[in-house]
Design a protein around this motif. Sequence first.
Motif, mmCIF file in Angstrom:
data_model
loop_
_atom_site.group_PDB
_atom_site.id
_atom_site.type_symbol
_atom_site.label_atom_id
_atom_site.label_comp_id
_atom_site.label_asym_id
_atom_site.label_seq_id
_atom_site.Cartn_x
_atom_site.Cartn_y
_atom_site.Cartn_z
ATOM 1 N N PRO A 156 -84.376 -52.971 47.458
ATOM 2 C CA PRO A 156 -83.111 -52.427 46.979
ATOM 3 C C PRO A 156 -82.000 -52.567 48.022
ATOM 4 N N MET A 157 -80.766 -52.790 47.509
ATOM 5 C CA MET A 157 -79.635 -52.901 48.415
ATOM 6 C C MET A 157 -78.555 -51.911 48.034
ATOM 7 N N HIS A 158 -77.908 -51.337 49.042
ATOM 8 C CA HIS A 158 -76.811 -50.417 48.792
ATOM 9 C C HIS A 158 -75.501 -51.063 49.232
ATOM 10 N N ARG A 159 -74.483 -51.017 48.352
ATOM 11 C CA ARG A 159 -73.160 -51.493 48.753
ATOM 12 C C ARG A 159 -72.098 -50.595 48.155
ATOM 13 N N GLU A 160 -70.921 -50.618 48.764
ATOM 14 C CA GLU A 160 -69.792 -49.825 48.281
ATOM 15 C C GLU A 160 -68.634 -50.782 48.041
ATOM 16 N N PRO A 161 -67.629 -50.336 47.255
ATOM 17 C CA PRO A 161 -66.481 -51.208 47.004
ATOM 18 C C PRO A 161 -65.771 -51.608 48.307
ATOM 19 N N VAL A 162 -65.142 -52.803 48.281
ATOM 20 C CA VAL A 162 -64.397 -53.276 49.450
ATOM 21 C C VAL A 162 -63.384 -52.214 49.875
ATOM 22 N N GLY A 163 -63.254 -51.980 51.147
ATOM 23 C CA GLY A 163 -62.279 -51.019 51.646
ATOM 24 C C GLY A 163 -62.858 -49.647 51.920
ATOM 25 N N THR A 164 -64.105 -49.414 51.470
ATOM 26 C CA THR A 164 -64.733 -48.128 51.773
ATOM 27 C C THR A 164 -64.980 -48.049 53.285
ATOM 28 N N PRO A 165 -64.535 -46.994 53.949
ATOM 29 C CA PRO A 165 -64.765 -46.895 55.391
ATOM 30 C C PRO A 165 -66.260 -46.855 55.707
ATOM 31 N N VAL A 166 -66.617 -47.409 56.867
ATOM 32 C CA VAL A 166 -68.047 -47.499 57.199
ATOM 33 C C VAL A 166 -68.715 -46.121 57.257
ATOM 34 N N SER A 167 -67.942 -45.100 57.619
ATOM 35 C CA SER A 167 -68.568 -43.772 57.695
ATOM 36 C C SER A 167 -69.056 -43.345 56.308
ATOM 37 N N GLU A 168 -68.276 -43.684 55.288
ATOM 38 C CA GLU A 168 -68.722 -43.330 53.926
ATOM 39 C C GLU A 168 -69.871 -44.212 53.467
ATOM 40 N N ILE A 169 -69.789 -45.499 53.824
ATOM 41 C CA ILE A 169 -70.895 -46.400 53.452
ATOM 42 C C ILE A 169 -72.196 -45.845 54.032
ATOM 43 N N GLY A 170 -72.138 -45.483 55.295
ATOM 44 C CA GLY A 170 -73.339 -44.994 55.982
ATOM 45 C C GLY A 170 -73.871 -43.721 55.351
ATOM 46 N N THR A 171 -72.977 -42.760 55.147
ATOM 47 C CA THR A 171 -73.411 -41.470 54.604
ATOM 48 C C THR A 171 -74.037 -41.640 53.223
ATOM 49 N N ARG A 172 -73.346 -42.422 52.378
ATOM 50 C CA ARG A 172 -73.867 -42.581 51.002
ATOM 51 C C ARG A 172 -75.169 -43.370 50.987
ATOM 52 N N ALA A 173 -75.274 -44.333 51.883
ATOM 53 C CA ALA A 173 -76.502 -45.147 51.910
ATOM 54 C C ALA A 173 -77.706 -44.272 52.258
ATOM 55 N N ILE A 174 -77.529 -43.419 53.265
ATOM 56 C CA ILE A 174 -78.649 -42.562 53.664
ATOM 57 C C ILE A 174 -79.018 -41.613 52.512
ATOM 58 N N ALA A 175 -77.977 -41.070 51.849
ATOM 59 C CA ALA A 175 -78.243 -40.179 50.728
ATOM 60 C C ALA A 175 -78.999 -40.920 49.624
ATOM 61 N N ALA A 176 -78.574 -42.158 49.371
ATOM 62 C CA ALA A 176 -79.232 -42.946 48.320
ATOM 63 C C ALA A 176 -80.693 -43.194 48.674
ATOM 64 N N ALA A 177 -80.948 -43.513 49.953
ATOM 65 C CA ALA A 177 -82.326 -43.779 50.371
ATOM 66 C C ALA A 177 -83.185 -42.531 50.161
ATOM 67 N N ARG A 178 -82.635 -41.366 50.487
ATOM 68 C CA ARG A 178 -83.386 -40.114 50.287
ATOM 69 C C ARG A 178 -83.702 -39.926 48.818
ATOM 70 N N ARG A 179 -82.660 -40.133 48.008
ATOM 71 C CA ARG A 179 -82.821 -39.928 46.570
ATOM 72 C C ARG A 179 -83.923 -40.837 46.016
ATOM 73 N N LEU A 180 -83.944 -42.087 46.509
ATOM 74 C CA LEU A 180 -84.895 -43.064 45.977
ATOM 75 C C LEU A 180 -86.256 -42.984 46.665
ATOM 76 N N GLY A 181 -86.357 -42.106 47.656
ATOM 77 C CA GLY A 181 -87.636 -41.969 48.353
ATOM 78 C C GLY A 181 -87.965 -43.175 49.223
ATOM 79 N N LEU A 182 -86.929 -43.832 49.760
ATOM 80 C CA LEU A 182 -87.166 -45.000 50.619
ATOM 81 C C LEU A 182 -87.232 -44.527 52.070
ATOM 82 N N ASP A 183 -88.068 -45.203 52.866
ATOM 83 C CA ASP A 183 -88.282 -44.647 54.203
ATOM 84 C C ASP A 183 -87.677 -45.406 55.372
ATOM 85 N N VAL A 184 -87.109 -46.577 55.111
ATOM 86 C CA VAL A 184 -86.405 -47.277 56.187
ATOM 87 C C VAL A 184 -85.061 -47.766 55.651
#
Length: 424
Positions: A156-184
Amino acid sequence: MFDALSSSLRASLRRLTGSGRISAADLDAGLADIRASLLGADVAAPVAARLLEQIRERAQRSEIVGGLGAGERMLGILHDVLTEVLGGSGRELDLRERPATILLFGLQGAGKTTTAAKLALRLMKEGRRPMLVAADPRRPAAAEQLGILAAGIKVPMHREPVGTPVSEIGTRAIAAARRLGLDVVIIDSAGRTALDDELLEELRELRRVTKPRERLLVVDAAVGQTALAIAQGFSGAAEPTGLILSKLDGDARGGAAISIAGGAGIPVVYVGTGERSEALERFHPDRIANRILGMGDLATLAERVREAEIGPGADPSAEARTKAAEARALRGGMTFDDLLSQLRQMSSLGPIGQVVKMIPGMGGMAEQAEAAVASGELKRTEAMILSMTPETDPSQGREAGKAGEKRSKAPVAEGGDAPEPLSG
Ligand SMILES: Nc1nc2c(ncn2[C@@H]2O[C@H](COP(=O)(O)OP(=O)(O)OP(=O)(O)O)[C@@H](O)[C@H]2O)c(=O)[nH]1
Ligand SMILES: [Mg+2]
């Protein structure tokens, strides 16, 4: 990889040992040779100087001058110094956290995106559930490239719309990984042709929100001597925990590994050896030192054999067949089918030259083996065997004779290298 360094170091060693005992002058000349080999392989000058210092000191301590067995002892010293400078016993990634986060960074084109996918595939094979994150806030093509690679390896890959600041990309990606039960979570950051404040600030932000325990610098092995400066440029903002050296399959001389590991103290964790997602190797300093010094690398070869046997797409009956073939070979009754399957297994392990180099004492044969492949000799052998009529029952003269006749003719007709009777 490390071919040039390997052959020039081995030449220096041969010169050092040619005379049996070595004098102080021989040692000086030998060390000068070794220095030239290191610099010729793109090792940064200060790092080469430090290595040489260590080699000289140990040579003196082991009283090589005037003593016997100087060659072996010198080989031993070189092996130890190379192993130490490359990172000693090697390093495992720290992936204890849930999710464990790995931040990849490096200059433009270094191989970050490709490496992110390689790493995901590798960790997946090790039983983990990775997620890839496209963290370039400006280039949509970057996320598309990662998306294609991710789909290819079914991660699985996580991406955000162009222009999203990296801090938001990072935060949402980690949240998504938790939600999906992914471990790395593997974060592919943006590259830049030169180190600039914006890039470094982005890395700081990504670190702040994702707290990656592993921060891996990706460097193209071809950058040579500038590798050390690149590593130092990233060190403040990113504090690299490891190095991945990409494109070691090309004609890069490998000095970048020694320069960065030795000069910046960042251990090499993996090396990239091709464009495909499978082309990532764990970096074991002692094994690499063995390979550089022409001492072979049976441990890696054994691992490749195991991976080829049990990896995805491997034939489950292959192991049993190999065992039966081994038994026949021991009895002296190896069949052409056995030979064929051995040839095929060999070629599934990687480019033949690379494979041959891992066998102790065979380093010098690699070029010949490669030449044999390049000239189509192995393919020809395969075609020859496939064109033969299988022997149905060895106890029946006619059948055996027929098959035997075809076999003995094939090499002459196809390969042209079987001994021909001289005529006239
Ligand atoms: N031969 C070889 N090619 C590689 C290797 N790693 C990456 N490449 C190639 O190098 C090129 C650049 O790789 P990318 O992964 O896109 O590099 P990047 O660092 O993500 O680039 P930017 O995102 O533009 O900064 C691609 O064509 C890759 O296929 C390797 O180990 N061997
Ligand atoms: Mg990229």
